[in-house]
Design an enzyme around this catalytic site. Structure first.
Site, PDB file in Angstrom:
ATOM      1  N   HIS A  17       0.819  -1.220   0.000  1.00 15.97           N
ATOM      2  CA  HIS A  17       0.000   0.000   0.000  1.00 15.97           C
ATOM      3  C   HIS A  17       0.850   1.266   0.000  1.00 15.97           C
ATOM      4  O   HIS A  17       0.357   2.345  -0.326  1.00 15.97           O
ATOM      5  CB  HIS A  17      -0.984  -0.005   1.183  1.00 15.97           C
ATOM      6  CG  HIS A  17      -0.364   0.304   2.513  1.00 15.97           C
ATOM      7  ND1 HIS A  17      -0.007  -0.664   3.426  1.00 15.97           N
ATOM      8  CD2 HIS A  17      -0.053   1.487   3.106  1.00 15.97           C
ATOM      9  CE1 HIS A  17       0.487  -0.103   4.505  1.00 15.97           C
ATOM     10  NE2 HIS A  17       0.476   1.220   4.347  1.00 15.97           N
TER      11      HIS A  17
ATOM     12  N   ASP B  50       0.214  -7.693   1.596  1.00 22.39           N
ATOM     13  CA  ASP B  50       0.615  -6.279   1.683  1.00 22.39           C
ATOM     14  C   ASP B  50       2.135  -6.130   1.642  1.00 22.39           C
ATOM     15  O   ASP B  50       2.726  -5.359   2.399  1.00 22.39           O
ATOM     16  CB  ASP B  50       0.060  -5.614   2.945  1.00 22.39           C
ATOM     17  CG  ASP B  50       0.115  -4.081   2.861  1.00 22.39           C
ATOM     18  OD1 ASP B  50       0.276  -3.555   1.739  1.00 22.39           O
ATOM     19  OD2 ASP B  50       0.023  -3.422   3.906  1.00 22.39           O
TER      20      ASP B  50
ATOM     21  N   SER C 270       4.890   2.393   8.007  1.00 18.16           N
ATOM     22  CA  SER C 270       4.496   1.250   7.190  1.00 18.16           C
ATOM     23  C   SER C 270       5.630   0.819   6.267  1.00 18.16           C
ATOM     24  O   SER C 270       6.226   1.637   5.577  1.00 18.16           O
ATOM     25  CB  SER C 270       3.270   1.598   6.347  1.00 18.16           C
ATOM     26  OG  SER C 270       2.138   1.787   7.145  1.00 18.16           O
TER      27      SER C 270
END
Length: 355
Positions: free
Chosen positions: A96, A125, A202
């Site tokens: 993402h 992911d 992230s």
């Protein structure tokens, strides 16, 4: 009278200012040290504690291999983190983070390099970038997530809110969490931690006390979007299995048997306990094994999968997790219910159902 009061105040103020410095005084034939009013003497400290020294060393050794990943779209710019995977210039991050037209990576030394996405695994992911040149820093050591224990120390390095090279620490708060993905699957065995993970973290590494990567930070649980003590990381055992496929082929297999299942809410309203098959792919493994889909026109429910390889199946995530454990090219044993109380066992090959 008023003028004289003001004059006295001025004199008093000047006097106070002049007294900020203490003039040398004679005392017993010696002269005292000249000091500034209000200053304090620095108190020497001893050596850092063993735990502090360990953390300082961990950060110093690992931080150069952690990068900032910046993605640009036509309307916005987003940033996350990543880390060097190998000497060839591959960087691991979250999928993402790199959903953008243009990707730049900034190294710890400030160098900005162009990067291209060479592989994606949205179901985990995870994405892999290839830098325009080798970064010249060593890849991080890889650990294992299979032997983690709740309570052990962990460290996250990343770029929260664009503040690069930030370190936070905490513990493993829980294990075997499940993290939903947009594809309707779930990432299994996710690590929960209370180490501060915020937007921008992230894709960065979660390290153990030996400075080994044990997970890839991916999400926080917070109504405000800011760390609230619950963060999640994709386990390194999953990452280490997926990344070689992404480097070699640009994708990783998606294990399945060729079925479309009913929405869980629909299945619940129909009184189904298990995974209700809505459709089977023509010629797919499930269809060849004789599994049946639902016929809404006739009001006939399809087969309900209630068990996979000896493990109960209550929802789709239970089933997909078993597909992943079995792996593409092998066979899974399913227990299905066709009609109330009528159960049977069937062997179904697991294949790659990805695009």
């Amino acid at each position: 009278m008023r003028k004289s009061v003001l004059a006295l105040l001025a004199v008093a103020t000047l006097g106070l200012a002049a007294c900020d410095r203490i003039a040398p005084q004679r005392s017993g034939g010696g002269e005292t040290t000249v000091t500034e009013a209000g200053t304090r003497t620095v108190t020497p400290r001893g050596a850092l504690s063993d735990s502090e020294q360990s953390t300082v060393s961990l950060f110093a050794n690992a931080a150069p291999s952690v990068v900032q990943v910046v993605g640009r779209t036509q309307t916005s710019i987003g940033a996350g983190s990543g880390f060097v995977w190998d000497q060839q210039g591959h960087v691991v991050t979250n999928n993402h983070v790199v959903e953008a037209q243009e990707i730049m990576v900034r190294l710890a030394n400030g160098d900005a390099l162009r990067a291209e996405v060479i592989g994606r695994a949205p179901q985990y992911d995870i994405a892999v970038l290839r830098l325009e040149r080798a970064p010249g820093v060593p890849p991080l050591a890889i650990g294992s997530s299979s032997d983690l224990r709740v309570g052990q120390s962990v460290f996250a390095i990343g770029n929260p809110f664009g503040l690069d090279q930030s370190l936070s620490s905490g513990i493993v708060s829980a294990l075997q969490r499940r993290l939903p993905t947009p594809q309707g699957r779930e990432i299994a065995d996710v690590i929960q931690t209370d180490a501060a993970i915020n937007p921008g973290n992230s894709g960065g590494p979660l390290l153990d006390s030996a400075a080994r990567v044990i997970g890839v930070n991916t999400a926080i649980f917070s109504p405000t979007g800011v760390n609230s003590g619950i963060g999640f990381a994709i386990p390194i055992d999953t990452v280490a299995r997926v990344v070689p496929d992404l480097i070699a082929n640009g994708r990783t297999p998606t294990a399945g048997i060729g079925i479309l299942v009913a929405d869980e809410a629909v299945a619940t309203r129909l009184g189904v306990e298990g995974v209700l098959i809505w459709e089977t792919s023509p010629g797919g493994p499930a269809a060849r094994a004789g599994l049946r889909g639902t016929n809404p026109q006739a009001g006939v429910l399809g087969d309900v999968i209630v068990e996979a390889n000896g493990h109960p199946v209550a929802r789709l995530a239970d089933l997909t997790n078993e597909f992943e454990r079995v792996g593409v090219g092998r066979t899974i044993t399913l227990v299905i219910e066709r009609g109330k109380g009528n159960r049977s066992q069937v062997q179904v090959p697991v294949q790659d159902i990805g695009d």
